[in-house]
Enzyme design. Sequence first.
Site, PDB file in Angstrom:
ATOM      1  N   ASP A 108      -7.352   7.564  80.763  1.00 25.18           N
ATOM      2  CA  ASP A 108      -7.886   6.604  80.177  1.00 25.18           C
ATOM      3  C   ASP A 108      -8.702   5.699  82.107  1.00 25.18           C
ATOM      4  OD1 ASP A 108      -5.735   4.342  81.092  1.00 25.18           O
ATOM      5  OD2 ASP A 108      -6.688   3.546  80.587  1.00 25.18           O
ATOM      6  N   ASP A 165      -1.757   0.473  74.571  1.00 25.65           N
ATOM      7  CA  ASP A 165      -0.507  -0.373  75.666  1.00 25.65           C
ATOM      8  C   ASP A 165      -0.378  -1.552  75.551  1.00 25.65           C
ATOM      9  OD1 ASP A 165      -1.574  -0.472  79.747  1.00 25.65           O
ATOM     10  OD2 ASP A 165       0.165  -0.496  78.620  1.00 25.65           O
TER      11      ASP A 165
HETATM   12  C1  LIG Z   1       2.653  -0.464  87.890  1.00 22.79           C
HETATM   13  C2  LIG Z   1       2.580   0.183  86.481  1.00 22.79           C
HETATM   14  C3  LIG Z   1       2.066   0.672  85.125  1.00 22.79           C
HETATM   15  C4  LIG Z   1       1.397   0.699  84.250  1.00 22.79           C
HETATM   16  N1  LIG Z   1       1.665   0.232  83.624  1.00 22.79           N
HETATM   17  C5  LIG Z   1       1.396  -0.274  81.897  1.00 22.79           C
HETATM   18  N2  LIG Z   1       1.567  -0.917  80.714  1.00 22.79           N
HETATM   19  N3  LIG Z   1      -0.477   0.065  81.785  1.00 22.79           N
HETATM   20  C6  LIG Z   1      -0.609   0.646  82.453  1.00 22.79           C
HETATM   21  C7  LIG Z   1      -2.022   0.362  82.684  1.00 22.79           C
HETATM   22  C8  LIG Z   1      -3.183   0.657  84.125  1.00 22.79           C
HETATM   23  N4  LIG Z   1      -3.725   0.911  84.574  1.00 22.79           N
HETATM   24  C9  LIG Z   1      -4.056   0.971  86.475  1.00 22.79           C
HETATM   25  N5  LIG Z   1      -5.282   1.520  85.954  1.00 22.79           N
HETATM   26  C10 LIG Z   1      -6.986   1.048  86.483  1.00 22.79           C
HETATM   27  N6  LIG Z   1      -2.949   1.740  86.528  1.00 22.79           N
HETATM   28  C11 LIG Z   1      -1.641   2.002  85.448  1.00 22.79           C
HETATM   29  C12 LIG Z   1      -1.081   1.353  85.097  1.00 22.79           C
HETATM   30  C13 LIG Z   1       0.010   0.683  84.394  1.00 22.79           C
END
Ligand SMILES: CC#C[C@H]1NC(N)=Nc2cc3[nH]c(NC)nc3cc21
Length: 375
Positions: free
Chosen positions: A271, A93
């Site tokens: 994930d 990420d």
């Molecule tokens: C607004 C936004 C967004 C997304 N942007 C990035 N870079 N990573 C994420 C990781 C996440 N984990 C969860 N839930 C546990 N929702 C996510 C959403 C993101």
Amino acid sequence: DAKPFSFKLLKTDGMARRGEITTPHGKVRTPAFMPVGTQATVKAMYPQQVRDLGADVVLGNTYHLMLRPTAERIAKLGGLHKFMGWDHTILTDSGGFQVMSLSGLRKMTEEGVTFSSHHDGSKHFMSPERSVEIQGLLGSDIQMQLDECIALPAERDEVDRAMQLSLRWAERSRAQFEKMGGPQKGQGLYGIVQGGDVPDLRIESAQRLGELPMEGYSVGGLAVGEPQAVMLKMLEITTPAMPKDKPRYLMGVGTPEDILESVARGIDQFDCVMPTRAGRHGLAYTRFGKVNLKNARHAEDPRPLDELSNCEATSKYSRAYLHHLVRVNEGLAAMLLTWNNLAYYQYLMQGIRDAIDEGRFEEFRQKTKEDWARG
Ligand SMILES: CC#C[C@H]1NC(N)=Nc2cc3[nH]c(NC)nc3cc21
């Protein structure tokens, strides 16, 4: 040059898709569940165990690894695959979400985000370019653009502002990725669709991101506490606006039911910390729903979690023993329950892939939900 990054759409069954991604470290069978290995380890598991359960990809986090031990140190030691002993695909990420959810946010500008470490308060700066540079230093096979993650609920104009910034950052991330020779290394960079819970902003984000030459597309900003029905509604709006010939990754999702329902709405990659985190808190996922091993009703239950499972943790130990280990807070509890939970998640994904291959996904979805309800 390495073999180019590719995605083959092998079969569809309704909106459900069966595919295969090729990365510099092998193939990824989709729909795929990707265990989370935030700090260069899938907690309480050996890499070979994770692989033996059927995982083709594990996740790493730019935010955590840039703070400790730093990307430069991992690069000096041969990159993240060598560092953690995982010789298959790694997805990282970009840090956008973690900055919002973990650090004492300093300030967000067009250039990037300045934030303070949640470890020691030290100040750090991350731009779209720096995030891609870090992911390149780690040797990540599937990289994420830096995006601005805002907490929901938010006003429409705030959601729009963050979505537009994330689109500009997608272009800068792409430029940096190409400058570092990502495509020639067979690596992939995914754009992240934003737009909160505003349908027309979600569609605009998906369409404009789809015009950029990304190897895949993530759906961000869901699974942030909204009801499941809202998440599924937003998916029904968003996935049809995303490119059909590229992987779609729903970030941070989810429970077994979230995954089943999201595959039915066109998602390929998932994930979630759920199976690993729940395992450390005494919660077991099984074919017949969840079992909370803290509960005293298991104290003398001689049965294993599921004697038909080929996972040792699931078939060889009594619930009574697992209950004991959880109650006395023994390390083996986290190890056995994490093992069981990841085994169940991969069992579910294999069942989903087989069902799509054989054109019986809808029947599989209904039967699986009945089994969970039976308990
Ligand atoms: C607004 C936004 C967004 C997304 N942007 C990035 N870079 N990573 C994420 C990781 C996440 N984990 C969860 N839930 C546990 N929702 C996510 C959403 C993101």
